[in-house]
Design an enzyme around this catalytic site. Structure first.
Site, PDB file in Angstrom:
ATOM      1  N   LEU A  44       0.871  -1.257   0.119  1.00 23.03           N
ATOM      2  CA  LEU A  44      -0.180  -0.015  -0.080  1.00 23.03           C
ATOM      3  C   LEU A  44       1.017   1.115   0.009  1.00 23.03           C
ATOM      4  CD1 LEU A  44      -3.171   0.758   1.971  1.00 23.03           C
ATOM      5  CD2 LEU A  44      -1.224   2.179   2.303  1.00 23.03           C
ATOM      6  N   LEU A  45       0.555   2.200  -0.915  1.00 23.68           N
ATOM      7  CA  LEU A  45       1.003   3.365  -1.093  1.00 23.68           C
ATOM      8  C   LEU A  45       0.319   4.566  -0.381  1.00 23.68           C
ATOM      9  CD1 LEU A  45       2.790   5.334  -3.920  1.00 23.68           C
ATOM     10  CD2 LEU A  45       0.619   6.128  -3.194  1.00 23.68           C
ATOM     11  N   ASP A  75       0.954   8.809   1.369  1.00 22.71           N
ATOM     12  CA  ASP A  75       1.421  10.213   1.335  1.00 22.71           C
ATOM     13  C   ASP A  75       2.742  10.344   0.455  1.00 22.71           C
ATOM     14  OD1 ASP A  75      -0.700  10.282   3.035  1.00 22.71           O
ATOM     15  OD2 ASP A  75       0.402  11.492   4.483  1.00 22.71           O
ATOM     16  N   GLN A 107       4.913   7.053   1.718  1.00 23.42           N
ATOM     17  CA  GLN A 107       4.507   6.167   2.874  1.00 23.42           C
ATOM     18  C   GLN A 107       4.227   4.656   2.241  1.00 23.42           C
ATOM     19  OE1 GLN A 107       3.490   7.241   6.548  1.00 23.42           O
ATOM     20  NE2 GLN A 107       5.424   7.838   5.829  1.00 23.42           N
ATOM     21  N   TYR A 131       6.536   7.983   9.698  1.00 25.54           N
ATOM     22  CA  TYR A 131       5.491   8.765   8.931  1.00 25.54           C
ATOM     23  C   TYR A 131       6.011   9.804   8.242  1.00 25.54           C
ATOM     24  CZ  TYR A 131       1.948   6.331  11.803  1.00 25.54           C
ATOM     25  OH  TYR A 131       1.259   5.382  12.589  1.00 25.54           O
ATOM     26  N   SER A 132       5.270  10.618   7.464  1.00 23.50           N
ATOM     27  CA  SER A 132       5.326  11.519   6.562  1.00 23.50           C
ATOM     28  C   SER A 132       6.313  12.604   7.146  1.00 23.50           C
ATOM     29  CB  SER A 132       3.927  11.985   6.051  1.00 23.50           C
ATOM     30  OG  SER A 132       3.359  11.416   5.526  1.00 23.50           O
ATOM     31  N   ARG A 167       2.506  15.862  13.605  1.00 29.86           N
ATOM     32  CA  ARG A 167       3.377  15.364  12.695  1.00 29.86           C
ATOM     33  C   ARG A 167       3.513  15.945  11.422  1.00 29.86           C
ATOM     34  NH1 ARG A 167      -1.274  12.301  13.884  1.00 29.86           N
ATOM     35  NH2 ARG A 167      -3.034  12.303  12.343  1.00 29.86           N
ATOM     36  N   ASP A 168       4.119  15.301  10.453  1.00 31.77           N
ATOM     37  CA  ASP A 168       4.392  15.864   8.915  1.00 31.77           C
ATOM     38  C   ASP A 168       5.304  17.054   8.845  1.00 31.77           C
ATOM     39  OD1 ASP A 168       2.540  13.617   8.772  1.00 31.77           O
ATOM     40  OD2 ASP A 168       0.913  15.151   8.611  1.00 31.77           O
ATOM     41  N   GLU A 184      -3.242  18.098   9.086  1.00 35.16           N
ATOM     42  CA  GLU A 184      -2.177  17.202   8.474  1.00 35.16           C
ATOM     43  C   GLU A 184      -1.439  17.865   7.583  1.00 35.16           C
ATOM     44  OE1 GLU A 184      -3.248  12.601   9.492  1.00 35.16           O
ATOM     45  OE2 GLU A 184      -4.315  13.627   7.618  1.00 35.16           O
TER      46      GLU A 184
END
Length: 449
Positions: free
Chosen positions: A17-18, A20, A36, A79-80, A137-138, A192
């Site tokens: 699975l793809l 971000d 991701q 994570y991103s 995050r991100d 996000e």
């Protein structure tokens, strides 16, 4: 069905699975698109960074795993994040996710590469401030107008559970200092994937608003927007810090999320986004016969016109256009196109003023423009319910359409990129058929990839 769903010219891994797009950058002449990735299953239970590279934005190499969860602070997910070239090194920033007895701990982390192949983790650079929950995050880095670097982070306040964006500053990219709460939402529980960049001396803030069930700790609804702002770099303040107002949709289709941008050596601001907003049931059915699920949008150049963002396919994509396809024109002003290929490009220009449009694509998509209602609408046949779902936007006038169709997606650019609709399609049969009213100068070509 398997061969009909996998994309031809969109970035998509062979397995897993793809989601971000991450770390978009051009480094030593090579374009890097991290993403991701769950390489083990077609769900969101595991996160690392996969990598595609290219010299020309057309021919891509899939490099597999780039950054994996192998440290105490990121053991439950890489994570991103984002990338930037500093002193001829590639600086990569990401959120490390860790769970202790079902309690989340987020850390903003740094990786440095000297060659774009070997990635050395330098550890945690930003811990979550006490004012915010661990939905923090991100990190997205950008260079200020002077010499300093800045990072924006998506956040949620700890006490009131409101979405926010936080700003950090660094003189060299390794030591970061909290500057301000850049902006906040009163209506949404999380923000996000923020991205802040300048075009023509104006700052553009991209962000994703998210409703969450905080008790169950699950997202309910999310979408990507932007606003044009002024940033005072000295104080870390925006002229408009209300995330709930004065924004515009980035994309009006069914499948567009987590957009990220970067600037290349041609001084272009280029964007990719995750081409999905499917729910769990839709994902499961879409991926049932596939080894992988999800892809990125086609890369788009971002421009400012008339005080708004415009998106247009990057110029390199037009090298994929192959032979013209014959259009069968009917005496009543209708047309039909039948093609055994799975990908196609259409350009409609010189649309007659006051003209409506009513097209059917592949029996799974309907495109409609009502001049009277001033509405452009995209209808998609839902592969679970077999009902027609609708996405629409207000549109004062329709002057041209540019449509890119892949095996299982459609991207529609309206009025040279004034508005865009991006959507996945679950194809029911081989080939493409299009029919509708011919209301302008229509050209159609195959896509050679």
């Amino acid at each position: 069905m398997k061969q009909f769903v996998r994309q031809k010219f969109h970035l998509e891994p062979n397995i897993g699975l793809l989601n971000d797009p991450n770390g978009l950058v051009q480094y030593k002449g090579i374009y890097y698109v991290f993403f991701q990735w769950n390489r083990f299953e077609k769900n969101h239970t595991y996160k690392e960074w996969g990598l595609f590279t290219s010299k020309n934005l057309i021919d891509w190499n899939f490099k597999g795993s780039a950054i994996i969860p192998d440290q105490e602070y990121d053991l439950n997910g890489v994570y991103s994040g984002s990338s930037y070239v500093i002193n001829d090194k590639l600086y990569i920033f990401y959120t490390g996710n860790r769970k202790y007895e079902n309690r989340r701990k987020s850390s903003q982390c740094l990786v440095i590469s000297k060659n774009g192949r070997n990635f050395l983790k330098k550890g945690i650079i930003i811990n979550t401030p006490t004012k915010y929950s661990e939905h923090f995050r991100d990190p997205k880095i950008f260079k200020g107008k002077e010499k300093d670097y800045f990072i924006v982070v998506g956040a949620q306040t700890a006490e009131t559970k409101q979405g926010a964006i936080v700003l950090y500053r660094s003189p060299e990219g390794e030591n970061w200092r909290y500057i301000s709460e850049l902006a906040i939402s009163q209506k949404y529980q999380m923000v996000e994937c923020p991205d802040l960049f300048s075009i023509e001396n104006k700052y553009i803030l991209l962000y994703c608003l998210q409703h969450r069930d905080n008790e169950k700790d699950i997202p309910l609804k999310s979408f990507a927007v932007y606003k044009i702002v002024d940033l005072d770099e000295a104080t870390g303040r925006l002229d408009d810090n209300n995330l709930d107002e004065n924004y515009f949709m980035m994309d009006y289709g069914f499948d567009f999320y987590a957009p990220q941008t970067f600037k290349d050596d041609k001084n272009r601001r280029i964007l990719w986004a995750w081409m999905s907003r499917m729910n769990d049931d839709e994902e499961e059915a879409f991926a049932k016969l596939q080894d992988s699920i999800h892809c990125l949008t086609i890369p788009r150049e971002i421009l400012i016109k008339n005080g708004r963002l415009y998106q247009k396919p990057i110029e390199e994509l037009y090298r994929l256009l192959a032979e013209k396809i014959e259009i069968e024109k009917q005496s009543d002003g209708q047309f039909d196109i039948v093609n055994d290929r799975h990908s196609m490009y259409l350009k409609l220009k010189d649309i007659a003023s006051g003209q409506d449009i009513d097209w059917t694509v592949k029996d799974e998509i309907k495109i409609n423009y009502s001049y009277k209602k001033k509405e452009f609408a995209l209808y998609r046949l839902n592969w679970l319910t077999n009902n027609w779902d609708k996405k629409s936007c207000d549109l004062e006038s329709l002057m041209d359409l540019e449509i890119w169709i892949d095996n299982s997606s459609i991207e529609i650019f309206i009025n040279a990129g004034e508005k865009v609709f991006s959507s996945r399609i679950y194809p029911k049969h081989q080939g493409i058929s299009i029919s509708g009213n011919l209301c302008g100068d229509l050209s159609v070509r195959n896509i050679d990839k």
